[in-house]
Motif scaffolding. Structure first.
Motif, PDB file in Angstrom:
ATOM      1  N   ARG A  15       0.846  -1.188   0.000  1.00 36.51           N
ATOM      2  CA  ARG A  15       0.000   0.000   0.000  1.00 36.51           C
ATOM      3  C   ARG A  15       0.882   1.238   0.000  1.00 36.51           C
ATOM      4  N   LEU A  16       0.423   2.270  -0.686  1.00 38.28           N
ATOM      5  CA  LEU A  16       1.101   3.556  -0.678  1.00 38.28           C
ATOM      6  C   LEU A  16       0.414   4.438   0.352  1.00 38.28           C
ATOM      7  N   ASP A  17       1.196   4.988   1.300  1.00 38.96           N
ATOM      8  CA  ASP A  17       0.667   5.879   2.332  1.00 38.96           C
ATOM      9  C   ASP A  17       1.501   7.155   2.289  1.00 38.96           C
ATOM     10  N   GLY A  18       0.985   8.174   1.633  1.00 40.59           N
ATOM     11  CA  GLY A  18       1.788   9.369   1.393  1.00 40.59           C
ATOM     12  C   GLY A  18       2.939   8.998   0.482  1.00 40.59           C
ATOM     13  N   TRP A  19       4.172   9.179   0.961  1.00 42.52           N
ATOM     14  CA  TRP A  19       5.358   8.807   0.175  1.00 42.52           C
ATOM     15  C   TRP A  19       5.935   7.463   0.603  1.00 42.52           C
ATOM     16  N   ASP A  20       5.300   6.792   1.557  1.00 43.11           N
ATOM     17  CA  ASP A  20       5.792   5.508   2.053  1.00 43.11           C
ATOM     18  C   ASP A  20       5.107   4.346   1.350  1.00 43.11           C
ATOM     19  N   VAL A  21       5.877   3.295   1.086  1.00 41.26           N
ATOM     20  CA  VAL A  21       5.320   2.030   0.596  1.00 41.26           C
ATOM     21  C   VAL A  21       5.304   1.083   1.781  1.00 41.26           C
ATOM     22  N   ILE A  22       4.126   0.536   2.064  1.00 44.05           N
ATOM     23  CA  ILE A  22       3.928  -0.300   3.247  1.00 44.05           C
ATOM     24  C   ILE A  22       3.557  -1.714   2.807  1.00 44.05           C
ATOM     25  N   VAL A  23       4.141  -2.707   3.484  1.00 44.46           N
ATOM     26  CA  VAL A  23       3.789  -4.105   3.255  1.00 44.46           C
ATOM     27  C   VAL A  23       3.229  -4.650   4.561  1.00 44.46           C
ATOM     28  N   ARG A  24       2.253  -5.536   4.454  1.00 44.68           N
ATOM     29  CA  ARG A  24       1.764  -6.241   5.640  1.00 44.68           C
ATOM     30  C   ARG A  24       1.236  -7.595   5.204  1.00 44.68           C
ATOM     31  N   ASP A  25       1.474  -8.574   6.049  1.00 44.18           N
ATOM     32  CA  ASP A  25       0.960  -9.924   5.822  1.00 44.18           C
ATOM     33  C   ASP A  25      -0.530  -9.913   6.184  1.00 44.18           C
ATOM     34  N   ILE A  26      -1.351 -10.545   5.362  1.00 45.08           N
ATOM     35  CA  ILE A  26      -2.790 -10.536   5.622  1.00 45.08           C
ATOM     36  C   ILE A  26      -3.314 -11.926   5.965  1.00 45.08           C
ATOM     37  N   GLY A  27      -2.492 -12.673   6.708  1.00 44.85           N
ATOM     38  CA  GLY A  27      -2.926 -13.977   7.189  1.00 44.85           C
ATOM     39  C   GLY A  27      -2.529 -15.128   6.290  1.00 44.85           C
ATOM     40  N   PHE A  66      11.120 -10.342  -3.904  1.00 46.38           N
ATOM     41  CA  PHE A  66      11.342  -9.137  -4.703  1.00 46.38           C
ATOM     42  C   PHE A  66      12.072  -8.124  -3.843  1.00 46.38           C
ATOM     43  N   VAL A  67      12.712  -7.151  -4.490  1.00 45.71           N
ATOM     44  CA  VAL A  67      13.419  -6.099  -3.773  1.00 45.71           C
ATOM     45  C   VAL A  67      12.741  -4.774  -4.075  1.00 45.71           C
ATOM     46  N   TYR A  68      12.574  -3.957  -3.031  1.00 43.94           N
ATOM     47  CA  TYR A  68      11.961  -2.657  -3.198  1.00 43.94           C
ATOM     48  C   TYR A  68      13.009  -1.626  -3.588  1.00 43.94           C
ATOM     49  N   GLU A  69      12.846  -1.044  -4.750  1.00 47.93           N
ATOM     50  CA  GLU A  69      13.719   0.027  -5.241  1.00 47.93           C
ATOM     51  C   GLU A  69      12.813   1.166  -5.671  1.00 47.93           C
ATOM     52  N   PRO A  70      12.820   2.290  -4.927  1.00 45.86           N
ATOM     53  CA  PRO A  70      11.965   3.409  -5.311  1.00 45.86           C
ATOM     54  C   PRO A  70      12.415   4.011  -6.635  1.00 45.86           C
ATOM     55  N   ALA A  71      11.479   4.634  -7.351  1.00 46.62           N
ATOM     56  CA  ALA A  71      11.785   5.260  -8.624  1.00 46.62           C
ATOM     57  C   ALA A  71      12.787   6.406  -8.430  1.00 46.62           C
ATOM     58  N   VAL A  72      12.660   7.107  -7.306  1.00 46.19           N
ATOM     59  CA  VAL A  72      13.581   8.193  -6.965  1.00 46.19           C
ATOM     60  C   VAL A  72      14.180   7.836  -5.602  1.00 46.19           C
ATOM     61  N   PRO A  73      15.489   7.567  -5.556  1.00 45.50           N
ATOM     62  CA  PRO A  73      16.122   7.188  -4.280  1.00 45.50           C
ATOM     63  C   PRO A  73      15.899   8.236  -3.203  1.00 45.50           C
ATOM     64  N   ALA A  74      15.832   7.777  -1.953  1.00 49.17           N
ATOM     65  CA  ALA A  74      15.619   8.675  -0.803  1.00 49.17           C
ATOM     66  C   ALA A  74      16.781   9.620  -0.619  1.00 49.17           C
TER      67      ALA A  74
END
Length: 74
Positions: A15-27, A66-74
């Motif tokens: 999920r995208l929350d503002g500028w953060d990408v969040i992952v969560r296990d859903i069971g 998979f590896v998370y790589e933002p389009a624009v590095p922090a």
């Protein structure tokens, strides 16, 4: 393709929350794990607990990774 059937039908949420990408296990049956660059081991996410992904974080969903790589590095 998942011939080992290691990924649940409803496994994890990204999920995208503002500028953060969040992952969560859903069971999921086999869990969702993350390895961020400063760590020296995989961490299993607790069901429902969100985690903000940092650049270069590996995410394992079943036996798929998979590896998370933002389009624009922090």
């Amino acid at each position: 393709d998942d011939p080992e059937h290691s990924v649940s039908r409803r496994h994890a949420e990204l999920r995208l929350d503002g500028w953060d990408v969040i992952v969560r296990d859903i069971g999921s049956s086999n869990g969702t794990r993350v390895w961020d660059p400063p760590s020296s081991s995989w961490q299993r996410l607790q069901t429902g607990e969100p985690l903000v992904l940092g650049e270069g974080t590996y995410v394992a969903v079943g036996r798929r990774v998979f590896v998370y790589e933002p389009a624009v590095p922090a």
